[in-house]
Design a protein around this motif. Structure first.
Motif, PDB file in Angstrom:
ATOM      1  N   LEU A 132       0.913  -1.084  -0.180  1.00 14.23           N
ATOM      2  CA  LEU A 132       0.168   0.058   0.043  1.00 14.23           C
ATOM      3  C   LEU A 132       0.851   1.100  -0.002  1.00 14.23           C
ATOM      4  N   GLU A 133       0.317   2.449  -0.381  1.00 16.68           N
ATOM      5  CA  GLU A 133       1.143   3.533  -0.215  1.00 16.68           C
ATOM      6  C   GLU A 133       0.648   4.418   0.894  1.00 16.68           C
ATOM      7  N   LEU A 134       1.385   4.848   1.526  1.00 20.10           N
ATOM      8  CA  LEU A 134       1.152   5.699   2.862  1.00 20.10           C
ATOM      9  C   LEU A 134       0.988   7.296   2.560  1.00 20.10           C
ATOM     10  N   LEU A 135      -0.137   7.786   2.580  1.00 21.26           N
ATOM     11  CA  LEU A 135      -0.234   9.316   2.057  1.00 21.26           C
ATOM     12  C   LEU A 135      -0.248  10.076   3.478  1.00 21.26           C
ATOM     13  N   GLY A 144       3.782   9.158   0.876  1.00 19.17           N
ATOM     14  CA  GLY A 144       3.803   8.604  -0.470  1.00 19.17           C
ATOM     15  C   GLY A 144       4.824   7.319  -0.226  1.00 19.17           C
ATOM     16  N   ARG A 145       5.196   7.001   0.774  1.00 16.24           N
ATOM     17  CA  ARG A 145       5.963   5.785   1.020  1.00 16.24           C
ATOM     18  C   ARG A 145       5.262   4.541   0.949  1.00 16.24           C
ATOM     19  N   SER A 146       5.935   3.343   0.398  1.00 21.00           N
ATOM     20  CA  SER A 146       5.296   2.101   0.114  1.00 21.00           C
ATOM     21  C   SER A 146       5.309   1.171   1.601  1.00 21.00           C
ATOM     22  N   VAL A 147       4.409   0.785   2.022  1.00 19.49           N
ATOM     23  CA  VAL A 147       4.147  -0.194   3.209  1.00 19.49           C
ATOM     24  C   VAL A 147       3.544  -1.381   2.767  1.00 19.49           C
ATOM     25  N   ARG A 148       3.707  -2.216   3.690  1.00 22.05           N
ATOM     26  CA  ARG A 148       3.296  -3.802   3.226  1.00 22.05           C
ATOM     27  C   ARG A 148       2.515  -4.420   4.338  1.00 22.05           C
TER      28      ARG A 148
END
Ligand SMILES: Nc1nc2c(ncn2[C@@H]2O[C@H](COP(=O)(O)OP(=O)(O)OP(=O)(O)O)[C@@H](O)[C@H]2O)c(=O)[nH]1
Ligand SMILES: [Mg+2]
Length: 640
Positions: free
Chosen positions: A212-215, A218-222
């Motif tokens: 997913l993208e954290l707003l 904009g970083r990627s997390v799982r």
């Protein structure tokens, strides 16, 4: 499974937490400060289930006016409200404000509890029931008859439970065709497992292992793990309350107000276009006014731009833009609540129509018409309106996906039922525009015998977007209506093209023959190639392997040899190269009877093809065989 998430709302101290406890047995005032002060501060989460698969999630909101922002963060994404009004106090400011907020969030259904009914007589409770019904009706919320409850007598609790399950049973399942969006309303760490965030999911389902993208970062997390009601699950559907255990991020980097979305699904923008409604008795809202906006669980400073008027009066509605202090990314259709900076009072709210846009002109009829479409149309009708509005330039599939808040697969499915074309580069245009364009291109090319580049064509055609034009050109080329050569588009004239091909083939034969007869002392290329046709003929001979290009890099000269001459040189040199100390350049020249002018480029070619190998100033035999296998001859070919 049928379920509903309900926000438990109402004025401070009216008995919300007490009712949640009585209904579920769960304590939602868990903070020491909440217990000491006897008021709710944070959101509380409880849950009840009716066999076999009817569920109700209750989000217990704080009622104190200082915590309205928390209430909004909890209310975002719920299906309906449980409005609690104390019989002895009646309708109070936060009763009204919470109902206003629910209406602005687009909610239409409510269950009403008149709490503390042990403190008043039946008449008073009935009058209150009427007043509440009016309050709700004026804001477009539907509710069944209020349930009177009393904790000391433990009365009304069962009836209330039934009313809540009845509402949940009617809840329509949410579609899963949208864009994953989960505004974070709580963050905490679990020892040994890492950070956990919670929220009410919308848009589309999520699964363990998803990225997913954290707003707004904009970083990627799982997703490491998912829990619903304390039970570990693999998939969560829109409309469910969920706790996500995340990877690739630290607890300290997470907070309420952030949101999770599918990677690359959303774009951030400094401007939002919204449909706006002011609450009853709101102060006049003026163009240019500064306000606080609550979006999902986030809160931002915004400036209001009214698109069709200078002042918005209480209870009225219009279209507006918000200039946000920091860019935000959110799906279309999300709701926004607007509050005064001071006093902090809820004054208006609405729905996001354009999540990515710029400053728009005020009082533009075309814009207002389009916004009316965005506000009132849904599904396929909205899609059709947007593609039509885009005109001959077309619109990117991704833009459509954002404006309609639809995931790409479903979008493409719906588009297939419309008279539109989807290009290979994922743009959408009405079929009539594509057809028109395909009829225009040959017409324009007929005036340009020298051919036209795609850029020049685009200039000549004016209104068409590059993606749509490219598709039209590809389709016309594939059908051989037009031809592409050297980056230019032409109208093919078959007889002329054939004549030119024959002429070039003849020219090629003549050049090849000249080179063959010249052997190892060919004329310079400039004598052979005097015009464009000769250049094309030579290129074709080179591609066919009939002649080879040999360069003397030291002198910056190049020569063309016929392959027969090269073969001849190879067979004459092969026995001499068997000598252990090889041959000097002068010895090669002497053996073949040619000067350095010819032997230098020849040897470079022989080195490059591994027939010879250079050791200092000598050549020895390389690894290539004496007579290489020849590619087939293509001398009389048609132009490619
Ligand atoms: N007499 C009477 N008192 C009640 C009843 N229900 C709740 N109370 C009392 O009302 C007070 C406030 O109850 P809460 O449930 O904490 O109220 P709340 O609406 O959750 O308050 P906030 O969360 O701070 O907005 C408590 O002292 C309860 O004991 C009832 O039915 N009858
Ligand atoms: Mg409470």
């Amino acid at each position: 499974v049928t379920r509903a998430v309900l926000g438990v709302v109402g004025h401070v101290d009216h008995g919300k937490t007490t009712l949640v406890r009585a209904l579920t047995g769960q304590e939602t005032d868990r903070l020491p400060e909440e217990q000491r002060r006897g008021i709710s501060i944070a959101l509380g989460f409880a849950h009840m289930r009716a066999e076999p698969d009817l569920e109700v999630d209750l989000i217990d909101m704080p009622g104190h006016e200082r915590f309205v922002r928390t209430m909004i963060a909890g209310a975002t994404g719920v299906d309906a409200i449980l409005l609690v009004v104390a019989a002895n106090e009646g309708i109070k400011p936060q009763t009204i404000e919470h109902v206003d907020i629910a209406a602005l969030l687009g909610l239409r259904r409510a269950v009403v509890a008149i709490s503390k009914s042990d403190l008043v007589g039946t008449d008073q409770a009935e009058r209150l029931a009427l007043a509440i019904a009016q309050l709700l009706e004026r804001r477009g919320l539907k509710a069944a008859v209020p349930v009177r409850t009393s904790l000391p007598h433990r009365s009304g609790i069962e009836a209330l439970r039934q009313a809540l399950f009845a509402l949940a049973a009617e809840q329509r399942g949410r579609t899963s065709d949208g864009i994953v969006y989960l505004p974070v309303d709580r963050v905490f760490g679990v020892a040994g497992r890492g950070p956990v965030v919670t929220g009410t999911l919308r848009g589309a389902a999520i699964r363990t292992g998803d990225y997913l993208e954290l707003l707004p970062a904009g970083r990627s997390v799982r997703i490491k793990g998912l829990e619903v009601h304390g039970m570990s699950v693999d998939t969560v559907s829109p409309g469910q309350r969920v706790a996500l255990n995340l990877r690739d991020i630290e607890l300290g980097q997470l907070h309420r107000g952030m949101a999770l979305t599918a990677p690359d699904a959303l774009e951030s923008s400094e401007w939002l276009t919204i449909s706006l409604r002011a609450v009853e008795h709101a102060p006049r809202l003026t163009n240019g006014m500064r306000l606080r906006a609550l979006l999902g669980t986030a809160e931002l400073d915004v400036r209001l731009r009214l698109l069709d008027r200078d002042v918005l009066e209480g209870s009225s509605a219009c279209f507006a833009q918000l200039r946000v202090a920091e860019p935000v990314a959110l799906p279309a259709g999300e709701h926004v609540i607007l509050r005064l900076v001071s006093p902090p009072q809820t004054v208006a709210g609405g729905k996001v129509l354009e999540p990515v846009t710029r400053r728009q002109p005020r009082r533009s009829g075309a814009l207002l018409q389009r916004l009316e479409d965005l506000r009132s149309l849904t599904g396929s009708a909205l899609l059709a309106a947007e593609v039509e509005r885009a005109g001959p330039a077309g619109v990117a599939l991704r833009t459509l996906s954002r404006v309609c808040a639809l995931c790409l697969p479903r979008l493409v499915e719906w588009l297939q039922a419309l008279p539109v074309e989807i290009t290979r580069s994922a743009w959408v245009v009405l079929t009539v525009h594509m057809d028109h364009l395909q009829s225009q291109i040959p017409r324009i090319l007929s005036h340009h015998a020298q051919g036209l580049s795609a850029e020049k064509l685009q200039l000549a055609l004016l209104a068409n977007g590059a993606a749509v034009l490219e598709e039209a050109l590809e389709r016309l080329t594939a059908r051989e209506v037009i031809a592409k050569r050297g980056g230019l588009y032409w109208l093919p004239r078959p007889s002329e093209d054939r004549a030119r091909a024959t002429q070039e083939a003849q020219l090629g034969s003549r050049i090849a023959e000249t080179l063959r007869q010249a052997g190892l002392m060919p004329p310079s290329p400039s004598e052979l190639v005097k015009d464009l046709s000769a250049r094309r003929a030579v290129d074709r001979l080179l591609r066919a392997g009939i002649i080879v290009r040999a360069a003397d890099r030291a002198k910056g000269r190049e020569l063309l040899f016929h392959r027969d001459a090269i073969d001849e040189a190879r067979s004459r040199l092969a026995p001499l190269l068997e000598r252990p100390d090889g041959l000097l350049v002068t010895e090669v020249g002497a053996a073949l009877g040619i000067s350095r002018k010819y032997s230098m480029p020849l040897l470079e070619h022989l080195d490059a093809t591994r027939f010879t190998r250079r050791i200092n100033d000598r050549r020895v035999r390389g690894t290539a065989p004496v007579s290489p296998s020849r590619p087939p001859v293509h001398i009389g070919d048609q132009p490619p």
